[in-house]
Design an enzyme around this catalytic site. Sequence first.
Site, PDB file in Angstrom:
ATOM      1  N   LYS A  22       0.774  -1.079  -0.123  1.00 48.18           N
ATOM      2  CA  LYS A  22      -0.002   0.072  -0.030  1.00 48.18           C
ATOM      3  C   LYS A  22       0.788   1.425   0.230  1.00 48.18           C
ATOM      4  O   LYS A  22       0.570   2.139  -0.955  1.00 48.18           O
ATOM      5  CB  LYS A  22      -0.783   0.000   1.125  1.00 48.18           C
ATOM      6  N   ASN A  23       1.966   1.206   0.757  1.00 43.93           N
ATOM      7  CA  ASN A  23       2.854   2.270   1.045  1.00 43.93           C
ATOM      8  C   ASN A  23       3.657   2.786  -0.085  1.00 43.93           C
ATOM      9  O   ASN A  23       4.254   3.771  -0.273  1.00 43.93           O
ATOM     10  CB  ASN A  23       3.312   2.547   2.451  1.00 43.93           C
ATOM     11  N   CYS A 116      -5.063  12.226  13.275  1.00 38.92           N
ATOM     12  CA  CYS A 116      -5.799  11.129  13.049  1.00 38.92           C
ATOM     13  C   CYS A 116      -5.607  10.230  14.365  1.00 38.92           C
ATOM     14  O   CYS A 116      -4.821  10.541  15.176  1.00 38.92           O
ATOM     15  CB  CYS A 116      -5.348  10.343  11.774  1.00 38.92           C
ATOM     16  N   ARG A 121       0.277  14.378  13.371  1.00 38.51           N
ATOM     17  CA  ARG A 121       0.565  14.118  11.937  1.00 38.51           C
ATOM     18  C   ARG A 121       0.819  15.537  11.039  1.00 38.51           C
ATOM     19  O   ARG A 121      -0.184  15.875  10.273  1.00 38.51           O
ATOM     20  CB  ARG A 121      -0.165  13.206  11.307  1.00 38.51           C
ATOM     21  N   ASP A 305       4.854   0.794  12.142  1.00 37.94           N
ATOM     22  CA  ASP A 305       3.770   0.078  11.417  1.00 37.94           C
ATOM     23  C   ASP A 305       3.640  -1.487  11.956  1.00 37.94           C
ATOM     24  O   ASP A 305       2.960  -2.234  11.765  1.00 37.94           O
ATOM     25  CB  ASP A 305       3.843   0.047  10.042  1.00 37.94           C
ATOM     26  N   ARG A 397      -8.480  -0.735   5.127  1.00 38.50           N
ATOM     27  CA  ARG A 397      -7.463   0.147   4.436  1.00 38.50           C
ATOM     28  C   ARG A 397      -6.195  -0.086   4.142  1.00 38.50           C
ATOM     29  O   ARG A 397      -5.544   0.391   2.938  1.00 38.50           O
ATOM     30  CB  ARG A 397      -7.120   1.481   5.394  1.00 38.50           C
TER      31      ARG A 397
END
Length: 421
Positions: A22-23, A116, A121, A305, A397
């Site tokens: 994803k990243n 978030c 952030r 993560d 997500r």
Amino acid sequence: MEGFVIEGGTPLTGRVRVQGAKNAALPILAATVLAAGTYEIHDVPQLTDIDAMCRILQSLGAKVERTGHRVTVDTIGLNQTHIPDELMSRIRSSIFLMGPLLARLGKVTISRPGGCAIGKRPINLHLKGLACLGVEVAEEGDIIACSAPELKGAEITLDFPSVGATENIMMAAVCATGETVITNAAREPEIVDLAAFLNKMGARVQGAGESTIVIQGVPKVQATNHSVMPDRIVAGTLIIAAGATGGEVELDNVVPEHLESVIESLRQTGLAIETAERGLRVQAERKLTGIPHIVTTPYPGFPTDMQPQMLALLTLCEGTSRVTEKIFDSRLKHVEELKKMGAEIRLEGDTVTVHGIRRLTGAHVCATDLRAGAALVIAALNAQGRSVVAGVEHIDRGYERLDEVIAQLGGQIHRVALKKQ
Ligand code: UD1
């Protein structure tokens, strides 16, 4: 609202292929804005964050087609410079479009992404870096309007090796006049994948993966095709799920070097991890033991993560372990949820102390963010009895059909509709 109902206690066994990252896919999709043309991007995971990025590209005037894991992006007609607020608020990664839009159309307007679940952030490093390249930044309330009739190469030193800021600046600098040097750049593998994509487009980016990245501006770049790198965080999550259930799993499509710090820590717990034909094999052959102290740091250190998933595993490892979260200021909400499952775990400031127990107990828990959700799934797969993990929209997500992947490995997991509380 959906949830996962999980009956714990079945060791995960079998072989699965890990999804594309994803990243890496998100900034690469944003980079298709740089040159008008048609791009084919392969191994793009099917995730709600990717859906949102595709919708943003469409709102800017691009045509996007998706077939399985292939995304075709045609950016010939792209002519908009405003990212709609509704889409902006959906994914933070929409800020990746700032650099490419400034490079292509000389303008971009966004609304400031809020904080978030995992912390404040801010985007100051993105804006500071872009300003060094000659971008004028005007802020009015939450609206940020940037313009740059011309981008000029510059020497930029980041106060912190931010992944997103490094990527944004790299994309903006590709067609700037002269040379850009980013010092204290982030070194994550996803940055190397983005650089590879940009270089295929004709950019001249050197040093990605190291702390100094040098970009020689080129007058023009063109569309290209690319396959996204494997998702190292999904691989790490599945390794830990195998470990927490006493299972044996083989993962294809993994680059073991991307996971060095994670593998090192997991081996310390006693998990057997070996390289396999196309990735890694993990086996929980003996009782696991705790780790004195893990601190999250930028790559190549232990990734933030993977912190929640690692913490879930440590609740089951004999002895006392400590984990300190240093990247995000509010990324330990899963601690309270793990407590509901019987974990002996205490939070003080940014540090968690865990006393390992033999087995967790099934409970109703709620995912507050993506990786916290993965941690709760791991805990539930171990737990005695039934658990319900709510907040699955966070998990979707970043994990492509995590329930199906786990079921394929023999885990007892079902997706259900939950009533709103
Ligand atoms: C990326 C990853 C995310 C991962 C994170 C850290 C993507 C899409 N997301 O997020 O999964 O958890 O890296 O590895 O790639 N910061 C500032 N000012 C800025 C930018 C960042 O203070 O302008 C701070 C952040 O608040 C945070 C730290 O720097 O505390 C790291 O953030 P950053 O590396 O930028 O993470 P992201 O790119 O947002």
